[in-house]
Design an enzyme around this catalytic site. Structure first.
Site, PDB file in Angstrom:
ATOM      1  N   LEU A 126      -8.354   1.290  -4.460  1.00 21.78           N
ATOM      2  CA  LEU A 126      -6.894   1.359  -4.609  1.00 21.78           C
ATOM      3  C   LEU A 126      -6.256   0.303  -3.709  1.00 21.78           C
ATOM      4  O   LEU A 126      -6.359   0.366  -2.490  1.00 21.78           O
ATOM      5  CB  LEU A 126      -6.388   2.747  -4.207  1.00 21.78           C
ATOM      6  CG  LEU A 126      -4.874   2.940  -4.263  1.00 21.78           C
ATOM      7  CD1 LEU A 126      -4.393   2.966  -5.705  1.00 21.78           C
ATOM      8  CD2 LEU A 126      -4.460   4.221  -3.566  1.00 21.78           C
ATOM      9  N   HIS A 230      -6.759   4.261   8.883  1.00 21.15           N
ATOM     10  CA  HIS A 230      -6.076   2.984   9.137  1.00 21.15           C
ATOM     11  C   HIS A 230      -4.604   3.120   8.753  1.00 21.15           C
ATOM     12  O   HIS A 230      -4.266   3.776   7.769  1.00 21.15           O
ATOM     13  CB  HIS A 230      -6.751   1.901   8.277  1.00 21.15           C
ATOM     14  CG  HIS A 230      -6.391   0.500   8.645  1.00 21.15           C
ATOM     15  ND1 HIS A 230      -5.172  -0.056   8.346  1.00 21.15           N
ATOM     16  CD2 HIS A 230      -7.097  -0.469   9.291  1.00 21.15           C
ATOM     17  CE1 HIS A 230      -5.142  -1.308   8.773  1.00 21.15           C
ATOM     18  NE2 HIS A 230      -6.293  -1.580   9.354  1.00 21.15           N
TER      19      HIS A 230
END
Length: 342
Positions: A126, A230
């Site tokens: 993605l 992240h």
């Protein structure tokens, strides 16, 4: 308007550009011509000859701007991981060290190398390019896969996982990997990340510690990022959590990012989606829906406004939306309404 479609050979150049833009830690898109071409070939073959059941297939989609033809994102589904090459994760668990005689009872966390997700389907790759990071584009890119899952459930496992990118800095340095590198390896994180992306995973089995690692032995910096995501991946994680995905203690063996999972039948968009018959017209009291056609090789999906005629079981689409989905009056679409909290 963005339209989701299967990747084609003509997308190679932009796919390479997206691989460059995705940066360190995005293992599923290595900057390697041969591997990127292999992904295109694998996906095109998967769409060209529909499997009779769950195989090792890759369904790779791109998001194309309907006005300009520019590809602005990627998203994919892998039908089963770990069948031809091992799929490793660490499981964060506990061990108890206890002595009633001494009055000592210590619970310590451990990381154990596993192949527990072998055969499970995976959401992957993605990535939304910077110019398109606005509005509902991210939701389309994430959720369109659930319409494909709902339409073709026989091609996938009953469980689906998604690996979230773990913590690393702009130079690609991972605090978790830094500790592993110091004690077990002699390769920096970008190198390991690249080798994994191009399928050279043999070194993992050769060099990874075979026994559970006591978390307390890790550096403070490494301990702090276990199961953490992240910054750039947090929106993607939030979308999956809305769908019912949760973390069960599995983390990536390189950057310790969380692996989340959900049973297909419990995924919110899968459960709420339904098939309706197309009627092209002027939708009255239209609402925003995630809409796909029900074709396999010619799959198309988008976010558009439509109305539902409950009595007739119809999706009332504008001519433009119907054209982009490549459907006509009487065809079938699968739809899921975007609620206000979407």
């Amino acid at each position: 308007m963005l339209v989701i479609r299967p990747i084609e050979q003509r997308d190679f150049a932009i796919l390479k550009q997206i691989a460059i833009e995705s940066g360190h830690g995005f293992t599923s898109l290595p900057v390697n011509d041969e591997l990127l071409q292999n992904k295109i070939d694998h996906s095109m073959a998967s769409f060209a000859s529909r499997a009779g059941g769950k195989g090792e297939c890759l369904y790779f989609f791109v998001a194309e701007d309907s006005e300009t033809g520019e590809v602005l994102g990627t998203t994919a589904l892998e039908s089963a991981v770990g069948l031809s090459s091992p799929f490793y994760t660490y499981l964060l668990g506990k061990q108890v060290h206890s002595s009633r005689k001494l009055g000592i009872h210590n619970v310590v966390e451990t990381l154990t190398l596993t192949n527990d997700y072998t055969g499970v389907s995976e959401l992957c790759t993605l990535f939304l390019r910077e110019p398109a990071r606005q509005g509902l584009n991210g939701r389309l890119l994430s959720k369109c896969r659930f319409l494909f899952l709902a339409e073709f459930p026989e091609l996938f496992d009953q469980r689906v996982l998604a690996e979230m990118r773990g913590v690393s800095d702009d130079a690609g340095n991972s605090p978790f990997w830094s500790w592993l590198q110091e004690h077990f390896f002699s390769m920096d994180f970008p190198t390991v990340d690249y080798l994994t992306g191009i399928g050279q995973k043999g070194f993992i089995a050769d060099l990874m510690p075979k026994y559970p690692i006591y978390v307390s032995l890790l550096s403070k910096e490494a301990r702090a990022v276990i199961g953490k995501t992240h910054d750039k991946t947090r929106p993607a994680l939030h979308l999956l959590e809305e769908e019912g995905f949760c973390w069960r203690g599995y983390v990536d063996i390189f950057d310790a990012g969380p692996t989340v999972e959900c049973e297909v039948r419990h995924i919110r968009t899968v459960r709420s989606s339904r098939r309706l018959t197309v009627r092209i017209g002027h939708p009255v009291q239209a609402r925003t829906h995630l809409i796909s056609n029900t074709r396999f090789e010619g799959f198309r999906a988008l976010l558009g406004d439509m109305a539902v005629n409950e009595q007739q079981g119809q999706a009332v689409l504008t001519a433009k939306v119907a054209r982009l989905l490549k459907v006509e009056d009487g065809d079938t679409v699968r739809v899921a309404e975007l609620k206000h909290h979407d």
